[in-house]
Write a protein that holds these residues in place. Structure first.
Motif, PDB file in Angstrom:
ATOM      1  N   GLU A   1       0.842  -1.184   0.000  1.00 35.20           N
ATOM      2  CA  GLU A   1       0.000   0.000   0.000  1.00 35.20           C
ATOM      3  C   GLU A   1       0.884   1.244   0.000  1.00 35.20           C
ATOM      4  OE1 GLU A   1      -3.022   1.925   3.089  1.00 35.20           O
ATOM      5  OE2 GLU A   1      -3.483  -0.127   2.480  1.00 35.20           O
ATOM      6  N   VAL A   2       0.462   2.254  -0.757  1.00 30.65           N
ATOM      7  CA  VAL A   2       1.240   3.473  -0.922  1.00 30.65           C
ATOM      8  C   VAL A   2       1.419   4.209   0.405  1.00 30.65           C
ATOM      9  CG1 VAL A   2       1.310   5.732  -2.045  1.00 30.65           C
ATOM     10  CG2 VAL A   2       0.568   3.733  -3.329  1.00 30.65           C
ATOM     11  N   GLY A   3       0.363   4.325   1.203  1.00 32.89           N
ATOM     12  CA  GLY A   3       0.445   5.038   2.479  1.00 32.89           C
ATOM     13  C   GLY A   3       1.440   4.414   3.437  1.00 32.89           C
ATOM     14  N   VAL A   4       1.450   3.102   3.518  1.00 38.19           N
ATOM     15  CA  VAL A   4       2.380   2.393   4.398  1.00 38.19           C
ATOM     16  C   VAL A   4       3.800   2.588   3.907  1.00 38.19           C
ATOM     17  CG1 VAL A   4       3.098   0.118   5.208  1.00 38.19           C
ATOM     18  CG2 VAL A   4       0.668   0.709   5.120  1.00 38.19           C
ATOM     19  N   GLN A   5       4.001   2.483   2.590  1.00 35.62           N
ATOM     20  CA  GLN A   5       5.338   2.658   2.027  1.00 35.62           C
ATOM     21  C   GLN A   5       5.838   4.078   2.274  1.00 35.62           C
ATOM     22  OE1 GLN A   5       5.678   1.787  -2.141  1.00 35.62           O
ATOM     23  NE2 GLN A   5       7.832   2.325  -2.208  1.00 35.62           N
ATOM     24  N   LEU A   6       4.980   5.079   2.112  1.00 32.59           N
ATOM     25  CA  LEU A   6       5.367   6.463   2.333  1.00 32.59           C
ATOM     26  C   LEU A   6       5.770   6.679   3.783  1.00 32.59           C
ATOM     27  CD1 LEU A   6       5.699   9.338   1.286  1.00 32.59           C
ATOM     28  CD2 LEU A   6       3.274   9.707   1.722  1.00 32.59           C
ATOM     29  N   ARG A   7       4.974   6.146   4.727  1.00 31.90           N
ATOM     30  CA  ARG A   7       5.306   6.295   6.149  1.00 31.90           C
ATOM     31  C   ARG A   7       6.633   5.618   6.460  1.00 31.90           C
ATOM     32  NH1 ARG A   7      -0.326   5.663   6.820  1.00 31.90           N
ATOM     33  NH2 ARG A   7      -0.081   3.441   7.201  1.00 31.90           N
ATOM     34  N   THR A   8       6.882   4.459   5.853  1.00 31.55           N
ATOM     35  CA  THR A   8       8.130   3.742   6.067  1.00 31.55           C
ATOM     36  C   THR A   8       9.304   4.560   5.530  1.00 31.55           C
ATOM     37  OG1 THR A   8       7.021   1.615   5.955  1.00 31.55           O
ATOM     38  CG2 THR A   8       9.388   1.605   5.609  1.00 31.55           C
ATOM     39  N   GLU A   9       9.147   5.109   4.339  1.00 32.04           N
ATOM     40  CA  GLU A   9      10.218   5.918   3.747  1.00 32.04           C
ATOM     41  C   GLU A   9      10.481   7.172   4.568  1.00 32.04           C
ATOM     42  OE1 GLU A   9       9.447   6.663  -0.400  1.00 32.04           O
ATOM     43  OE2 GLU A   9       9.201   4.529  -0.815  1.00 32.04           O
ATOM     44  N   LEU A  10       9.418   7.818   5.043  1.00 29.18           N
ATOM     45  CA  LEU A  10       9.590   9.011   5.883  1.00 29.18           C
ATOM     46  C   LEU A  10      10.286   8.662   7.198  1.00 29.18           C
ATOM     47  CD1 LEU A  10       6.181  10.844   5.356  1.00 29.18           C
ATOM     48  CD2 LEU A  10       8.435  11.600   4.580  1.00 29.18           C
ATOM     49  N   GLY A  11       9.897   7.538   7.780  1.00 24.94           N
ATOM     50  CA  GLY A  11      10.530   7.105   9.025  1.00 24.94           C
ATOM     51  C   GLY A  11      12.010   6.835   8.832  1.00 24.94           C
ATOM     52  N   LEU A  12      12.355   6.182   7.740  1.00 28.31           N
ATOM     53  CA  LEU A  12      13.766   5.902   7.455  1.00 28.31           C
ATOM     54  C   LEU A  12      14.536   7.193   7.195  1.00 28.31           C
ATOM     55  CD1 LEU A  12      13.415   2.745   5.186  1.00 28.31           C
ATOM     56  CD2 LEU A  12      14.251   2.838   7.548  1.00 28.31           C
ATOM     57  N   ALA A  13      13.922   8.128   6.469  1.00 30.48           N
ATOM     58  CA  ALA A  13      14.576   9.406   6.201  1.00 30.48           C
ATOM     59  C   ALA A  13      14.798  10.177   7.502  1.00 30.48           C
ATOM     60  CB  ALA A  13      13.743  10.232   5.224  1.00 30.48           C
ATOM     61  N   LEU A  14      13.813  10.141   8.404  1.00 32.97           N
ATOM     62  CA  LEU A  14      13.955  10.822   9.687  1.00 32.97           C
ATOM     63  C   LEU A  14      15.053  10.177  10.528  1.00 32.97           C
ATOM     64  CD1 LEU A  14      13.089  12.951  11.712  1.00 32.97           C
ATOM     65  CD2 LEU A  14      11.269  11.408  12.459  1.00 32.97           C
ATOM     66  N   GLU A  15      15.094   8.860  10.563  1.00 35.12           N
ATOM     67  CA  GLU A  15      16.155   8.169  11.310  1.00 35.12           C
ATOM     68  C   GLU A  15      17.529   8.552  10.781  1.00 35.12           C
ATOM     69  OE1 GLU A  15      15.875   3.924  11.730  1.00 35.12           O
ATOM     70  OE2 GLU A  15      13.727   4.037  12.122  1.00 35.12           O
ATOM     71  N   GLU A  16      17.661   8.590   9.467  1.00 34.82           N
ATOM     72  CA  GLU A  16      18.941   8.942   8.861  1.00 34.82           C
ATOM     73  C   GLU A  16      19.321  10.384   9.191  1.00 34.82           C
ATOM     74  OE1 GLU A  16      20.733   9.401   4.391  1.00 34.82           O
ATOM     75  OE2 GLU A  16      19.368   7.717   4.766  1.00 34.82           O
ATOM     76  N   ALA A  17      18.357  11.297   9.085  1.00 36.15           N
ATOM     77  CA  ALA A  17      18.616  12.700   9.397  1.00 36.15           C
ATOM     78  C   ALA A  17      18.968  12.877  10.874  1.00 36.15           C
ATOM     79  CB  ALA A  17      17.411  13.558   9.028  1.00 36.15           C
ATOM     80  N   MET A  18      18.268  12.169  11.753  1.00 40.56           N
ATOM     81  CA  MET A  18      18.569  12.251  13.192  1.00 40.56           C
ATOM     82  C   MET A  18      19.973  11.737  13.490  1.00 40.56           C
ATOM     83  SD  MET A  18      16.138  13.469  15.276  1.00 40.56           S
ATOM     84  CE  MET A  18      16.366  12.615  16.825  1.00 40.56           C
TER      85      MET A  18
END
Length: 69
Positions: A1-18
């Motif tokens: 599902e697109v929404g789940v994938q987007l949330r996963t990608e955002l979470g990974l991007a936030l972890e990397e930025a943090m």
């Protein structure tokens, strides 16, 4: 599902930025925004003034915004 994938990608991007933040900045964001600790308590833990914690938190949030936009 697109929404789940987007949330996963955002979470990974936030972890990397943090993880790219200086350690003190990262701790301030984690303790204040994630854990909800007040600036005064964070200042005591880090041995700095609450005003310094506020400045460092703002720098960290600005950097996160730059990385995530």
């Amino acid at each position: 599902e697109v929404g789940v994938q987007l949330r996963t990608e955002l979470g990974l991007a936030l972890e990397e930025a943090m993880s790219a933040l200086p350690e003190r900045w990262r701790l301030i964001v984690e303790w204040n925004i994630v854990a909800g600790l007040p600036l005064r308590l964070i200042a005591d833990r880090l041995g700095v003034s609450p005003q310094m914690v506020q400045k460092l938190r703002q720098k960290a949030l600005d950097r996160l915004r730059q990385e995530l936009v």
